[in-house]
Design an enzyme around this catalytic site. Structure first.
Site, PDB file in Angstrom:
ATOM      1  N   HIS A 144      12.853  28.986   0.500  1.00 10.06           N
ATOM      2  CA  HIS A 144      14.205  29.371   0.903  1.00 10.06           C
ATOM      3  C   HIS A 144      14.423  30.871   0.691  1.00 10.06           C
ATOM      4  O   HIS A 144      14.902  31.574   1.595  1.00 10.06           O
ATOM      5  CB  HIS A 144      15.221  28.555   0.080  1.00 10.06           C
ATOM      6  CG  HIS A 144      16.628  29.049   0.193  1.00 10.06           C
ATOM      7  ND1 HIS A 144      17.590  28.401   0.953  1.00 10.06           N
ATOM      8  CD2 HIS A 144      17.256  30.120  -0.370  1.00 10.06           C
ATOM      9  CE1 HIS A 144      18.725  29.061   0.857  1.00 10.06           C
ATOM     10  NE2 HIS A 144      18.558  30.097   0.054  1.00 10.06           N
ATOM     11  N   GLU A 145      14.068  31.352  -0.485  1.00 11.88           N
ATOM     12  CA  GLU A 145      14.297  32.774  -0.786  1.00 11.88           C
ATOM     13  C   GLU A 145      13.439  33.685   0.098  1.00 11.88           C
ATOM     14  O   GLU A 145      13.890  34.737   0.556  1.00 11.88           O
ATOM     15  CB  GLU A 145      14.007  33.048  -2.263  1.00 11.88           C
ATOM     16  CG  GLU A 145      14.959  32.377  -3.222  1.00 11.88           C
ATOM     17  CD  GLU A 145      16.414  32.733  -2.955  1.00 11.88           C
ATOM     18  OE1 GLU A 145      16.680  33.872  -2.506  1.00 11.88           O
ATOM     19  OE2 GLU A 145      17.282  31.870  -3.174  1.00 11.88           O
ATOM     20  N   HIS A 148      14.789  34.502   3.553  1.00  9.95           N
ATOM     21  CA  HIS A 148      15.700  35.656   3.633  1.00  9.95           C
ATOM     22  C   HIS A 148      14.920  36.942   3.893  1.00  9.95           C
ATOM     23  O   HIS A 148      15.359  37.812   4.652  1.00  9.95           O
ATOM     24  CB  HIS A 148      16.483  35.798   2.329  1.00  9.95           C
ATOM     25  CG  HIS A 148      17.500  34.722   2.098  1.00  9.95           C
ATOM     26  ND1 HIS A 148      18.359  34.278   3.068  1.00  9.95           N
ATOM     27  CD2 HIS A 148      17.804  34.002   0.976  1.00  9.95           C
ATOM     28  CE1 HIS A 148      19.143  33.339   2.577  1.00  9.95           C
ATOM     29  NE2 HIS A 148      18.830  33.152   1.314  1.00  9.95           N
ATOM     30  N   GLU A 219      22.492  31.097   4.524  1.00 10.05           N
ATOM     31  CA  GLU A 219      22.019  30.141   3.529  1.00 10.05           C
ATOM     32  C   GLU A 219      21.591  28.832   4.187  1.00 10.05           C
ATOM     33  O   GLU A 219      20.559  28.251   3.831  1.00 10.05           O
ATOM     34  CB  GLU A 219      23.107  29.877   2.484  1.00 10.05           C
ATOM     35  CG  GLU A 219      23.434  31.069   1.604  1.00 10.05           C
ATOM     36  CD  GLU A 219      22.244  31.558   0.801  1.00 10.05           C
ATOM     37  OE1 GLU A 219      21.366  30.736   0.457  1.00 10.05           O
ATOM     38  OE2 GLU A 219      22.175  32.767   0.529  1.00 10.05           O
TER      39      GLU A 219
END
Length: 303
Positions: A144-145, A148, A219
């Site tokens: 997930h991170e 970004h 997100e």
């Protein structure tokens, strides 16, 4: 900025929102600087240098300032073999360069990514997160991170947030009376000067809403692309549920220290259920995130 140079699934919705956010933020920036130049015509070189300097400083150093503020300390593979191993696996899946890896000594279970590009990216996990998650859950959070980073939305958020900072500074200075003392009756210049606090406040409010709308979507986008990359949406959903549930057990003092950096975190930290931050959160609700992951899981399980 918009092109994804990895195996992360491209997100046209995110790209469109980043472009539109940057357009409107740029327009607001021109309006704010224009009002300042009109009000303080004799000081235009100072205004241009000051606003330009603040922008450069925000763009080049905000990620380092944020990482420092959250207590991130870069670690070697020997110091944190499990964390580095998880990052290595995600990089191999995504076919992207390995970011710097850091750990923050905090019991608040969370993770974040900073950096203007893949070259300057840093991914950090807290000791509280590492202690609570299983390996598959940790990989989901890291995927997930790193989404970004791959989609460059960290850089866009950094630039977009700058205008709100600048407008807030101008509003405070104006309200202290530094600009208002220069007004003279019905002088047009004096009227413009008196408008500076109002224009700055409007610019701040609009830029805040724009960044919040972009942040909530990014997100969801990071959840979606991480689940598709790893093929394990259930692991990410488990991590979300576990981290969100553990927040209630963290001391209020620790949560208050973490709250200013919520826009960076995997899951926002709130010091109370009544916190105004919940209404203006940079993240979608837990229910929205879990519903999306459940739909992805159902789609992946179809023959």
């Amino acid at each position: 900025m918009a092109r994804v140079r990895s195996r992360y699934a491209p997100d046209r919705g995110l790209t469109a929102r980043m472009v539109s956010t940057m357009f409107f933020i740029g327009l607001l920036y021109v309006v704010l600087v224009g009002v300042l130049l009109a009000a303080l015509r004799g000081a235009w070189p100072v205004i241009l240098i000051a606003t330009g300097g603040m922008f450069v400083a925000q763009f080049w150093f905000s990620d380092r300032i944020a990482a420092y503020g959250m207590g991130a300390r870069e670690v070697t593979p020997e110091e944190a073999p499990e964390l580095h191993g998880a990052v290595d696996r995600i990089c191999a899946l995504a076919d992207m360069p390995k970011p710097r890896v850091a750990i923050a000594r905090s019991d608040v279970p969370n993770a974040f990514a900073t950096g203007r590009s893949e070259r300057t990216a840093l991914v950090c996990a807290t000791t509280g997160l590492l202690r609570r998650l299983e390996p598959e859950e940790l990989e989901g959070v890291l995927a997930h991170e790193m989404s970004h980073v791959a989609h460059r939305d960290v850089a866009v958020m950094t630039i977009a947030s700058f205008l709100g900072v600048l407008a807030g500074v101008v509003t405070r200075v104006a309200l202290w009376g530094g600009f208002a003392r220069g007004s003279r009756g019905n002088d047009p210049a004096g009227v413009i000067i008196m408008l500076i606090p109002l224009v700055s406040a409007v610019v701040y409010a609009v830029s805040f809403l724009l960044t919040r709308l972009l942040s909530r979507y990014r997100e969801l986008s990071a959840d979606r692309t991480a689940a598709l990359l790893t093929g394990r949406p259930s692991a990410l959903a488990s991590a979300l549920t576990k981290v969100s549930g553990q927040m209630a057990r963290i001391p209020t003092e620790d949560l208050r220290k973490a709250e200013p950096y919520n826009a960076f975190y995997f899951v926002p930290a709130f010091s109370s259920r009544e916190s105004l931050g919940r209404l203006l959160s940079s993240h979608p609700t837990l229910e929205q995130r879990l519903d999306q992951l459940a739909r992805i899981s159902a789609g992946l399980s179809r023959p």
